[in-house]
Design a protein around this motif. Structure first.
Motif: not given
Ligand SMILES: Cc1ncc(COP(=O)(O)O)c(C=O)c1O
Length: 394
Positions: A137-155
């Motif tokens: 947020a400080l640098v105003d970059a653009d986050p792309v969220f990587m979902p950590l799902k249970q079916e992928n062992h949270f990877l």
């Protein structure tokens, strides 16, 4: 009184999701209730005595009363390199591949300022440790969220990400053992990460805050154990969790020399390094702290086992607890995480952290902190059991 307007960068900082929880907990305590707080992440046990002694002795050395070298004492960087060699069989050059930091929170925030410009894409785990987003947020970059799902062992599953985001991304945050999901990573996942990062020229920051706390046969994998990791990224390690030194504010980054130089460059402008006596005590911890680290992990394991057994007895199952001092527990059917946490707080006086506070994929879970004695963890489950929210085993 003039009310000064804040800089745009400050206005962009995310709200502290857990502030409300802290306030409600405090209010209940002030009303005289016996609150069991499993919502926080602050190590409850003291720093091992030999480390405190090292600080006491070193604090009398006049040389440490002066400004320390800007980038930290070479003796600490050498201790870091020795530690990585001993613990992970990884060679790092203390001169060019180690940066000393004021706790890893600082490093995790400033790394965005080091490597990102406004609108740059950055891959952030969801759920994840909230402070990654502070730097973004400080640098105003653009986050792309990587979902950590249970079916992928949270990877994160790189195949499920939008290829355009992978191409555009400049930086990626990872964290295993993971806060909040308590999942660990495999070597093959880190190998794949190195390959993805090389293909797309992404800098990887692996947050190894819970590196010393793993409950599986092999100790948690270091990102740097994967071939080529140093070419694409750094690992950040903190003494806060491994040695109960959260108040001391000592951590370090190891890995890619250009990223290490960037961290040291920004720090040259912010700080003149950590008090020398603390650096000496940190060296002592790294050099001689193995037994203390093993003992602490055993303590968390005992707590984890006590909680999981007590939870199972009330019909609460399905938790993840491979590493870190957290357990990631699913909420019962029919509840949202925040609503469930609210019921536990108000009706059982047990604080847990609702998973959606760590990102939207955290919905459906709560994070349990193992930062109290086994009897208190058992009592928390007994109190929750009385609310009859789970189907008890027949
Ligand atoms: C995942 C994770 N990373 C980093 C930190 C920061 O630790 P420190 O600033 O004490 O090194 C924490 C602290 O809770 C954490 O949970």
């Amino acid at each position: 009184m003039i009310e000064f307007e804040y800089a745009e960068a400050l206005k962009r900082l995310p709200d502290q999701f857990f502030a409300k929880l802290v306030k409600t907990t405090q209010a209940l305590k002030e009303e005289g209730h016996d609150v069991i707080n499993l919502g926080q992440g602050n190590p409850d046990l003291p720093t091992p005595e030999f480390i405190v002694k090292a600080l006491q002795e070193s604090s009398e050395r006049g040389t440490f009363h002066k400004y320390p070298p800007f980038q930290g004492f070479p003796f600490l960087k050498e201790a870091v390199a020795d530690f990585y060699k001993r613990e992970y069989q990884v060679e790092v050059d203390p001169k060019s591949e180690v940066a000393i930091m004021f706790g890893s929170k600082t490093g995790l925030v400033e790394i965005s300022q080091c490597l990102l410009n406004a609108k740059d894409k950055v891959l952030v785990p969801d759920p994840g440790y909230p402070d990654y987003m502070s730097g973004v947020a400080l640098v105003d970059a653009d986050p792309v969220f990587m979902p950590l799902k249970q079916e992928n062992h949270f990877l994160p599953n790189y195949q499920e990400l939008n290829p355009a985001d992978l191409t555009a991304a400049k930086l990626m945050f990872l964290n295993y053992p993971n806060n909040p999901t308590a999942a660990t990573a495999t070597k093959s996942f880190f190998d794949e990460t190195v390959a993805v990062a090389k293909t797309h020229q992404i800098g990887v920051v692996h947050d190894f805050a819970y590196g010393s706390i793993g409950f599986e046969q092999d100790k948690p994998q270091s990102f740097l154990q994967s071939e080529g990791a140093k070419e694409v990224g750094v690992e950040m390690y903190t003494l806060s969790k491994a040695f109960n030194m959260a108040g001391w504010r000592v951590a370090f980054a190891v890995g890619n020399p250009s990223i290490i130089r960037a961290i040291e460059l920004i720090q040259d402008h912010y700080y003149v390094s950590i008090f020398g006596a603390i650096q000496m005590a940190a060296k002592e911890a790294l050099d001689h702290g193995k037994a203390a680290m093993i003992q602490l992990t055993a303590t968390y394991q005992e707590r984890r086992d006590a909680f999981l057994a007590a939870a199972e007895a009330i019909g609460w199952t399905g938790g993840t607890a491979q590493g870190s001092f957290f357990i990631w527990m699913p909420v019962p059917a029919g509840y949202q995480a925040e609503e469930f946490a609210d019921v536990l707080l108000k009706q059982a006086h047990v604080v847990v952290a609702p998973g959606n506070g760590f990102g939207k994929t955290g919905e459906g879970f709560v994070r349990i902190g193992l930062l109290d004695h086994p009897v208190r963890l058992q009592e928390a489950c007994e109190r929750i059991g009385k609310l009859a929210l789970f189907r008890t085993p027949s």
